[in-house]
Write an enzyme that holds these catalytic residues in place. Structure first.
Site, PDB file in Angstrom:
ATOM      1  N   TYR A  33      29.456   5.828   2.126  1.00 11.76           N
ATOM      2  CA  TYR A  33      28.363   5.707   1.165  1.00 11.76           C
ATOM      3  C   TYR A  33      28.691   6.628  -0.007  1.00 11.76           C
ATOM      4  O   TYR A  33      28.932   7.822   0.216  1.00 11.76           O
ATOM      5  CB  TYR A  33      27.040   6.191   1.770  1.00 11.76           C
ATOM      6  N   HIS A  64      30.674   3.109  16.117  1.00 11.44           N
ATOM      7  CA  HIS A  64      30.968   4.075  15.052  1.00 11.44           C
ATOM      8  C   HIS A  64      30.327   5.416  15.390  1.00 11.44           C
ATOM      9  O   HIS A  64      29.117   5.504  15.549  1.00 11.44           O
ATOM     10  CB  HIS A  64      30.440   3.565  13.706  1.00 11.44           C
ATOM     11  N   LYS A  91      18.231   0.213   8.271  1.00 10.63           N
ATOM     12  CA  LYS A  91      17.119   0.224   9.227  1.00 10.63           C
ATOM     13  C   LYS A  91      16.364  -1.104   9.370  1.00 10.63           C
ATOM     14  O   LYS A  91      15.587  -1.280  10.316  1.00 10.63           O
ATOM     15  CB  LYS A  91      16.102   1.320   8.832  1.00 10.63           C
ATOM     16  N   PRO A 144      18.068  -1.130   1.983  1.00 10.53           N
ATOM     17  CA  PRO A 144      19.105  -1.190   3.025  1.00 10.53           C
ATOM     18  C   PRO A 144      19.914   0.087   3.209  1.00 10.53           C
ATOM     19  O   PRO A 144      20.730   0.169   4.136  1.00 10.53           O
ATOM     20  CB  PRO A 144      20.026  -2.323   2.540  1.00 10.53           C
ATOM     21  N   TYR A 187      19.677   8.228  11.574  1.00 14.31           N
ATOM     22  CA  TYR A 187      20.640   7.135  11.406  1.00 14.31           C
ATOM     23  C   TYR A 187      20.914   6.432  12.744  1.00 14.31           C
ATOM     24  O   TYR A 187      21.008   5.205  12.793  1.00 14.31           O
ATOM     25  CB  TYR A 187      21.942   7.668  10.798  1.00 14.31           C
TER      26      TYR A 187
HETATM   27  C1  PHB Z   1      26.198  -3.720   5.918  1.00 13.80           C
HETATM   28  O1  PHB Z   1      27.298  -3.650   6.472  1.00 13.80           O
HETATM   29  O2  PHB Z   1      25.742  -4.800   5.510  1.00 13.80           O
HETATM   30  C2  PHB Z   1      25.421  -2.471   5.716  1.00 13.80           C
HETATM   31  C3  PHB Z   1      25.831  -1.308   6.336  1.00 13.80           C
HETATM   32  C4  PHB Z   1      25.117  -0.147   6.150  1.00 13.80           C
HETATM   33  C5  PHB Z   1      24.004  -0.148   5.341  1.00 13.80           C
HETATM   34  C6  PHB Z   1      23.579  -1.321   4.738  1.00 13.80           C
HETATM   35  C7  PHB Z   1      24.298  -2.487   4.922  1.00 13.80           C
HETATM   36  O3  PHB Z   1      23.338   1.003   5.146  1.00 13.80           O
END
Ligand code: PHB
Ligand code: APR
Length: 390
Positions: free
Chosen positions: A201, A72, A297, A293, A385
């Protein structure tokens, strides 16, 4: 029985450590409380920094990750009506992340262990680290009603947040830094194509939402929920409706829905234990720290701990030097605190905080406005990130 290193916990931290030590000719035994099947049934993180991907390759378990992982180069942030793409690749001089499930990493590591007939003992009860403040540490455990003891040089506590390692250390020997957020994430996994080829997000007036994925055919979604929520409160239909509302019209019209194959709620917490070493006992991964989450990280931090710890143990056995072991806690914590800061920052930016007042709400809006208008701010986000250097 005797080995060089006893590793408590067969999550990604414990298995990766054991694999790296094995490749360096260091013997270890892994003790895991649950069954292998249970460990594999847990759905956890899914975004890998380059550093973790490189380590898995070095550990000889990178083949399936490279074949099936999805690179990605960016992701989207949506706040109210504002949608912003964070172009990771352009902002970091070519870096990206890899979407590949923690469950798959664990499976790959388990297979590598099985192939070499490694000492991984599942369903080990009453695992107890002993004597780590002296020179003759050992770990006792029970299996099928029989008590066993393993003498060793070092004990590595890779047994997660609720593990026995940290709780075996006297309270006065460490300091805990903690922040508990007033909400959790309700997550689902569904056999439907992702709504977009990149993660989204969103911070909506009704709360945070995240559209993520495990493959082109498997989607992972989350919504912010009050801590008191039960999964029964959220039938699939209501979750899909909520995701459509929070992720906005564009995502809503593209979203394919279907039955959830997994549904769970995780609280959000920031937590750090200092130090990470107690004589001959070392903590790594979730045993020593937790991040919310939002910044993806948790798994990546576990990996950097294992990098520092494996290097230190290899140096000890190869060069008879304690320097790496002595520096482990400080080195690991320096990186941990930066990831704690980033995860806290992303959490504060992207969630609704009902208990915070109007001033903080304006601060959150100003933070997003600044991010949208400033390449410097986006660069800082992207740099964190994709992962800070080890
Ligand atoms: C996930 O795909 O579980 C996931 C992806 C990004 C995040 C947290 C969880 O920031
Ligand atoms: N005895 C033996 N094993 C134990 C004990 C115990 N008393 N307590 C816990 N364990 C095992 C758990 O069953 C689990 O399999 O330790 C393992 C810890 O694994 P994780 O919780 O996955 O922690 P870690 O390996 O550090 O992985 C880091 O990254 O995405 C994040 O939080 C996520 O799991 C994640 C992590």
């Amino acid at each position: 029985m005797r080995t060089q290193v006893v590793i408590i916990g067969a999550g990604p931290s414990g298995l990766l450590l054991s694999q790296l030590l094995h490749l360096a000719g260091i013997a270890s035994v892994v003790l895991e409380r649950r069954s292998a099947q249970h460990v594999l049934s847990r759905i956890r993180a899914g975004v890998l920094e380059q550093g973790l991907a490189d380590m898995l390759e070095r550990a000889g378990v990178g083949a399936r990750m490279h074949a099936e992982g999805l690179p990605h180069d960016g992701f989207a942030i949506s706040v109210g009506e504002t949608r912003l793409r964070i172009d990771l690749k352009a902002l970091t001089g070519g870096k990206s992340v890899l979407v590949y499930g923690q469950t798959e990493i664990t499976r790959d590591l388990m297979e590598a262990h099985a192939e070499r007939d490694a000492d991984v003992i599942y369903e080990a009860d009453h695992v107890t680290p002993l004597g780590f403040d002296g020179d003759t540490p050992k770990v006792s455990y029970m299996r099928e009603g029989v008590t066993h003891e393993i003498n060793c040089d070092f004990i590595c506590g890779c047994d997660g947040f609720h593990g026995v390692s940290r709780s075996s250390v006297p309270d006065q020997a460490f300091t805990v830094f903690e922040k508990v957020y007033p909400f959790g994430w309700l997550g689902i996994l569904a056999h439907v194509p992702p709504v977009d080829h990149e993660l989204i997000y969103a911070n909506h007036a009704r709360g945070f939402a995240l559209a993520s994925m495990r493959s082109h055919a498997l989607s992972r979604y989350y919504i912010q929920v009050p801590t008191s929520t039960h999964t029964d409160d959220w039938p699939d239909k209501a979750i899909w409706q909520e995701l459509k509302t929070r992720l906005g019209d564009e995502a809503a019209s593209a979203m394919e829905t279907g039955p959830s194959i997994e549904k769970g709620i995780a609280p959000l917490r920031s937590f750090v234990c200092e130090p990470l070493r107690f004589g001959r006992l070392f903590l790594a991964g979730d045993a020593g720290h937790i991040v919310p989450p939002t910044g993806a990280k948790g798994l990546n931090l576990a990996a950097s701990d294992i990098h520092y710890l494996s290097e230190a143990l290899i140096e000890y056995y190869g060069e008879k030097s304690q320097a790496g072991l002595d520096a482990y806690s400080q080195k690991a914590l320096a990186r941990i605190w930066k990831a704690e800061r980033f995860s806290w920052w992303m959490t504060m930016l992207l969630h609704q905080f009902p208990t915070l007042g109007p001033f903080d709400a304006r601060m959150q809006r100003a933070e997003m406005d600044y991010l949208v208008s400033s390449r410097a701010a986006q660069t800082a986000l992207a740099e964190n990130y994709v992962g800070l250097p080890y």
